[in-house]
Enzyme design. Sequence first.
Site: not given
Ligand code: AMP
Length: 215
Positions: A16, A90, A129, A162, A173
């Site tokens: 995404k 989410r 990654r 990371r 996740r």
């Molecule tokens: P991402 O890079 O979008 O996978 O986000 C990394 C981390 O940020 C996720 O595993 C969550 O811990 C947090 N996060 C990002 N977006 C959200 C969201 N909309 N709601 C809750 N936690 C979020």
Amino acid sequence: MINSATIFLGPPGSGKGTQAKVISSKIGAKHYSTGDMLRDAVKNNTDLGKKAKEFMSKGELVPDSLILSLINEVFLRDNPNRFILDGFPRTVNQALELDKLLQKIGRPLTTVLYFDIPDEEVVRRITGRRTCTKCGSNFHIEFNKSKNDGICDKCNVKLILRDDDKEATIRNRLKVYKDSTSPLINLYKEKGILRKIDASASIDLISESIIKFIS
Ligand code: AMP
């Protein structure tokens, strides 16, 4: 005409973020990634960053209240005409609150692109990654190697895995995604705005189908 209000929905590692960057610059849309915003907050050690850090490193969702005030703040500040939301909403609650916010600024959702991909492909992509600690660029040990092993091509600094990309975390996740986020697929299907993308395809092919869907 390019649709203006799009959500990129899918599990972590479905591409995404990569697509949101490519497509937003192609169509002149604002790209909002809550994950990037939170990582910035953690890096800058802001109040939000301090609160979000623990949830993120365990692969848990950051509480809705924090995310919603973040999104409200940036949307009311930017009042964007065209935008791509990447990693938000989410949870069903986030989706309902987003509807209210978009109603307030008069920009209803036009399309939700669902990035469909098998779990094992996600694990392979994410655990390989490597991320630059300085500029945030991503490389991959199989698909997108840096020129010098473990070193960023742009900044010449060390690449890291990371915390939230480690295998145990990614499995968690994926579980969190299934429990909390996947109900959004049906919610948007029922609204008639969901379009499914085969997220295992190549980056270029996926970009092409996205452009088709939102044009
Ligand atoms: P991402 O890079 O979008 O996978 O986000 C990394 C981390 O940020 C996720 O595993 C969550 O811990 C947090 N996060 C990002 N977006 C959200 C969201 N909309 N709601 C809750 N936690 C979020």
